[in-house]
Design a protein around this motif. Structure first.
Motif, PDB file in Angstrom:
ATOM      1  N   ASP A 123      56.586 129.815  91.153  1.00  0.00           N
ATOM      2  CA  ASP A 123      56.905 130.903  90.001  1.00  0.00           C
ATOM      3  C   ASP A 123      58.535 130.009  90.044  1.00  0.00           C
ATOM      4  OD1 ASP A 123      55.414 132.915  89.438  1.00  0.00           O
ATOM      5  OD2 ASP A 123      55.133 133.254  91.717  1.00  0.00           O
ATOM      6  N   LYS A 124      58.834 129.824  90.641  1.00  0.00           N
ATOM      7  CA  LYS A 124      60.806 129.169  90.914  1.00  0.00           C
ATOM      8  C   LYS A 124      61.189 128.303  89.891  1.00  0.00           C
ATOM      9  CE  LYS A 124      60.585 130.095  95.896  1.00  0.00           C
ATOM     10  NZ  LYS A 124      60.784 129.819  97.013  1.00  0.00           N
ATOM     11  N   ASP A 125      60.101 127.011  89.872  1.00  0.00           N
ATOM     12  CA  ASP A 125      60.070 126.098  88.873  1.00  0.00           C
ATOM     13  C   ASP A 125      60.214 126.825  87.507  1.00  0.00           C
ATOM     14  OD1 ASP A 125      59.676 124.447  90.856  1.00  0.00           O
ATOM     15  OD2 ASP A 125      57.559 123.926  90.768  1.00  0.00           O
ATOM     16  N   PHE A 126      59.364 127.246  87.271  1.00  0.00           N
ATOM     17  CA  PHE A 126      59.289 128.234  85.261  1.00  0.00           C
ATOM     18  C   PHE A 126      60.295 129.384  85.322  1.00  0.00           C
ATOM     19  CE2 PHE A 126      55.371 126.164  85.552  1.00  0.00           C
ATOM     20  CZ  PHE A 126      55.487 125.193  84.145  1.00  0.00           C
ATOM     21  N   PHE A 127      60.678 129.809  86.848  1.00  0.00           N
ATOM     22  CA  PHE A 127      61.905 131.050  86.712  1.00  0.00           C
ATOM     23  C   PHE A 127      63.526 130.224  86.428  1.00  0.00           C
ATOM     24  CE2 PHE A 127      60.582 135.132  85.442  1.00  0.00           C
ATOM     25  CZ  PHE A 127      58.804 135.561  85.673  1.00  0.00           C
ATOM     26  N   ASN A 128      63.711 129.386  86.823  1.00  0.00           N
ATOM     27  CA  ASN A 128      64.560 128.566  87.550  1.00  0.00           C
ATOM     28  C   ASN A 128      65.484 127.369  86.533  1.00  0.00           C
ATOM     29  OD1 ASN A 128      65.070 129.397  89.681  1.00  0.00           O
ATOM     30  ND2 ASN A 128      64.605 127.716  90.992  1.00  0.00           N
ATOM     31  N   LYS A 129      63.836 127.944  85.420  1.00  0.00           N
ATOM     32  CA  LYS A 129      64.240 126.459  84.166  1.00  0.00           C
ATOM     33  C   LYS A 129      64.850 127.704  83.348  1.00  0.00           C
ATOM     34  CE  LYS A 129      63.716 123.170  81.249  1.00  0.00           C
ATOM     35  NZ  LYS A 129      64.479 123.477  80.437  1.00  0.00           N
ATOM     36  N   ALA A 130      63.624 128.807  82.655  1.00  0.00           N
ATOM     37  CA  ALA A 130      63.944 129.927  82.198  1.00  0.00           C
ATOM     38  C   ALA A 130      65.506 130.791  81.913  1.00  0.00           C
ATOM     39  CB  ALA A 130      62.923 130.659  81.687  1.00  0.00           C
ATOM     40  N   ASN A 131      66.078 130.589  83.622  1.00  0.00           N
ATOM     41  CA  ASN A 131      67.780 131.215  83.519  1.00  0.00           C
ATOM     42  C   ASN A 131      68.613 130.753  83.402  1.00  0.00           C
ATOM     43  OD1 ASN A 131      68.227 133.184  84.382  1.00  0.00           O
ATOM     44  ND2 ASN A 131      68.854 132.886  86.515  1.00  0.00           N
ATOM     45  N   GLU A 132      67.961 129.079  82.502  1.00  0.00           N
ATOM     46  CA  GLU A 132      69.444 128.166  82.499  1.00  0.00           C
ATOM     47  C   GLU A 132      70.748 128.484  81.706  1.00  0.00           C
ATOM     48  OE1 GLU A 132      67.529 124.051  81.260  1.00  0.00           O
ATOM     49  OE2 GLU A 132      67.489 123.769  83.940  1.00  0.00           O
ATOM     50  N   LYS A 133      69.754 130.093  80.592  1.00  0.00           N
ATOM     51  CA  LYS A 133      70.166 130.340  78.882  1.00  0.00           C
ATOM     52  C   LYS A 133      70.852 131.772  79.659  1.00  0.00           C
ATOM     53  CE  LYS A 133      67.162 132.014  75.843  1.00  0.00           C
ATOM     54  NZ  LYS A 133      65.860 132.337  75.493  1.00  0.00           N
ATOM     55  N   PHE A 134      70.169 132.211  81.225  1.00  0.00           N
ATOM     56  CA  PHE A 134      71.043 134.026  81.562  1.00  0.00           C
ATOM     57  C   PHE A 134      71.281 133.544  82.362  1.00  0.00           C
ATOM     58  CE2 PHE A 134      66.842 134.038  79.726  1.00  0.00           C
ATOM     59  CZ  PHE A 134      66.718 134.757  78.031  1.00  0.00           C
ATOM     60  N   GLY A 135      71.721 132.560  83.521  1.00  0.00           N
ATOM     61  CA  GLY A 135      72.564 132.652  84.179  1.00  0.00           C
ATOM     62  C   GLY A 135      72.165 133.468  85.643  1.00  0.00           C
ATOM     63  N   TYR A 136      71.096 134.198  85.828  1.00  0.00           N
ATOM     64  CA  TYR A 136      71.164 136.053  86.532  1.00  0.00           C
ATOM     65  C   TYR A 136      71.345 134.960  88.096  1.00  0.00           C
ATOM     66  CZ  TYR A 136      70.149 138.219  82.849  1.00  0.00           C
ATOM     67  OH  TYR A 136      70.048 139.049  81.329  1.00  0.00           O
ATOM     68  N   ASP A 137      71.714 135.093  89.113  1.00  0.00           N
ATOM     69  CA  ASP A 137      71.012 136.096  90.445  1.00  0.00           C
ATOM     70  C   ASP A 137      70.277 135.910  90.927  1.00  0.00           C
ATOM     71  OD1 ASP A 137      71.562 135.092  93.129  1.00  0.00           O
ATOM     72  OD2 ASP A 137      73.287 136.547  93.612  1.00  0.00           O
ATOM     73  N   ILE A 138      69.308 134.744  90.645  1.00  0.00           N
ATOM     74  CA  ILE A 138      67.760 135.408  91.217  1.00  0.00           C
ATOM     75  C   ILE A 138      67.112 135.202  92.614  1.00  0.00           C
ATOM     76  CG2 ILE A 138      65.386 134.924  91.189  1.00  0.00           C
ATOM     77  CD1 ILE A 138      65.568 133.975  88.191  1.00  0.00           C
ATOM     78  N   GLN A 139      67.600 136.109  93.574  1.00  0.00           N
ATOM     79  CA  GLN A 139      66.595 136.211  94.628  1.00  0.00           C
ATOM     80  C   GLN A 139      65.249 135.928  95.068  1.00  0.00           C
ATOM     81  OE1 GLN A 139      68.590 138.685  97.781  1.00  0.00           O
ATOM     82  NE2 GLN A 139      67.399 138.008  98.839  1.00  0.00           N
ATOM     83  N   TYR A 140      64.515 134.720  95.465  1.00  0.00           N
ATOM     84  CA  TYR A 140      63.252 134.212  95.414  1.00  0.00           C
ATOM     85  C   TYR A 140      62.683 135.058  96.892  1.00  0.00           C
ATOM     86  CZ  TYR A 140      63.625 132.315  91.233  1.00  0.00           C
ATOM     87  OH  TYR A 140      63.130 132.217  90.222  1.00  0.00           O
ATOM     88  N   PHE A 141      61.781 135.979  97.170  1.00  0.00           N
ATOM     89  CA  PHE A 141      61.215 136.020  98.401  1.00  0.00           C
ATOM     90  C   PHE A 141      59.654 136.404  98.183  1.00  0.00           C
ATOM     91  CE2 PHE A 141      59.329 140.208 100.329  1.00  0.00           C
ATOM     92  CZ  PHE A 141      59.222 139.567 101.937  1.00  0.00           C
ATOM     93  N   ALA A 142      58.754 135.483  99.208  1.00  0.00           N
ATOM     94  CA  ALA A 142      57.464 135.092  99.807  1.00  0.00           C
ATOM     95  C   ALA A 142      56.556 136.477  99.424  1.00  0.00           C
ATOM     96  CB  ALA A 142      57.313 134.206 100.288  1.00  0.00           C
ATOM     97  N   GLY A 143      57.049 137.548 100.576  1.00  0.00           N
ATOM     98  CA  GLY A 143      56.164 138.288 100.163  1.00  0.00           C
ATOM     99  C   GLY A 143      55.922 139.703  99.408  1.00  0.00           C
ATOM    100  N   HIS A 144      54.853 139.849  99.809  1.00  0.00           N
ATOM    101  CA  HIS A 144      54.846 141.210  98.572  1.00  0.00           C
ATOM    102  C   HIS A 144      55.404 142.481  98.992  1.00  0.00           C
ATOM    103  CE1 HIS A 144      50.327 140.253  97.429  1.00  0.00           C
ATOM    104  NE2 HIS A 144      50.804 139.288  97.157  1.00  0.00           N
TER     105      HIS A 144
END
Ligand code: NAI
Length: 348
Positions: free
Chosen positions: A15-36
């Motif tokens: 998820d991180k790989d694909f979202f970080n790539k897509a986020n290059e266009k948007f520049g959001y601050d994404i905080q990844y959390f492994a839990g449900h």
């Protein structure tokens, strides 16, 4: 201006790989959390603007009230299915958007993979030959050509799956609560009632959403109506099948084999590594003992193309929310009954 914050539940390395790539266009601050996501972990999103959730995150009324208290305005689902969201509780409180289509081919092709594997037993042949055992006893399959396949739910994925089945020269019968007869005529398949599908199909593949109507669609009664030795493929949602009835059908031989990418109680297990633990779910453990059952861990969607589309569409949905305009992929309690999107306005 500070960056907009997204809190991302159930994050896996891919998820991180694909979202970080897509986020290059948007520049959001994404905080990844492994839990449900649950009412306790919902609090961790405090300070974020949007949360991003997946299929086994239970977006119930308690979770929604925590988000509301913390001024989180949107739940961006990175899935097509939304049966895990309490839309009634969300309505008027928090926007919910999904990714309606990312690659129907991915899921349809996975359903076909399950079907071919179960028929020709390649999952077992792989282990036999690696062990120096070149016997083919027990691997007898059947020609798919001219067999009857019953497809339930003829939406985006069901249609792709029908194309694959027709490519094998199979006879396709279909059930959907809405029929597109001209599409069926053009493609060369026939809509039938469920009872006829159960009685005639050599293979049944489920591609309808989970809803109160489809909950436990495959149960003791429907199994009784099926052809002896039928193969059941489920890449839809686990609760389409009453698993205990499936197990009874497998034991009696009415069900010849089952390919399951989804399971009723998958949320505790799927996507996680339990190889060093004891599986406490006796029903899942029993399923895993059958040589003619193939369980995959909700991986139908898992192709490069699908993950790239999921990340792009999810972040586009979030951008639409921040821009304040119409949310084309919004899902809401009212839209389920009477779609409000035709008015090109936000649902609330
Ligand atoms: P879709 O919305 O394009 O098609 C669903 C079809 O099911 C529609 O034609 C609809 O009329 C029909 N349907 C609705 N209620 C029905 C009922 N009671 N009986 C029979 N048919 C009914 O959805 P799509 O994209 O084809 O996805 C189908 C399902 O596949 C999703 O709802 C989701 O649960 C599952 N899915 C599984 C994935 C996986 O990784 N295994 C990934 C993506 C989706």
């Amino acid at each position: 201006m500070s960056k907009k914050k997204i809190f991302f539940y159930d994050a896996k390395p891919y998820d991180k790989d694909f979202f970080n790539k897509a986020n290059e266009k948007f520049g959001y601050d994404i905080q990844y959390f492994a839990g449900h996501l649950n009412p306790d972990t919902a609090r961790l999103a405090k300070g974020s603007d949007v949360v991003c959730a997946f299929v086994n995150d239970a977006v119930n009324a308690d979770v929604i009230s925590v988000f509301k208290e913390n001024n989180i305005g949107m739940i961006a689902l990175r899935s097509a299915g939304y049966n895990n969201v309490d839309l009634r509780a969300a309505y008027g409180n928090i926007h919910v958007a999904r990714v309606p289509a990312y690659s129907p081919y991915a899921v349809a092709e996975h359903a076909a993979a399950l079907m071919l594997t179960l028929n020709r037993k390649t999952h077992r042949a792989y282990y036999r030959t690696r062990d120096g055992n070149f016997s083919i006893n027990g691997f007898l399959g059947f020609d798919m050509y001219k067999k009857t396949i019953g497809v339930v739910g003829i939406g985006k994925i069901g249609k792709c799956f029908i194309d694959i089945a027709l490519g094998f020269g199979m006879k396709v019968i279909a059930y959907d609560k809405l029929r597109d007869e001209s599409y069926a005529d053009k493609k060369g398949f026939k809509y039938v009632e469920l009872n006829e599908l159960y009685a005639c199909a050599d293979i049944i593949s489920l591609h309808c959403p989970l809803s109160p109507e489809t909950h436990h669609l495959i149960n003791e009664e429907s199994i009784k109506r099926m052809k002896e030795g039928v193969m059941i493929i489920n890449t839809g949602r686990g609760k389409l099948i009453k698993t205990e009835a499936l197990i009874a059908g497998l034991k009696s031989g009415v069900i010849g084999s089952a390919g399951l990418d989804v399971y009723e109680e998958e949320s505790e297990y799927f996507f996680e590594d339990f190889s060093n633990a004891v599986i406490g779910d006796d029903v899942l453990a029993r399923l895993l003992t059958f040589p003619n059952v193939l369980v995959t861990s909700h991986q139908g969607f898992f192709t490069k193309e699908a993950l790239a589309n999921i990340a792009d569409t999810t972040l586009d949905n979030i951008k639409e929310y921040f821009d304040g305009g119409f949310l084309k992929n919004e899902i809401c309690y009212k839209c389920e009954k009477e779609c409000l999107k035709v008015k090109d306005k936000r649902c609330f």
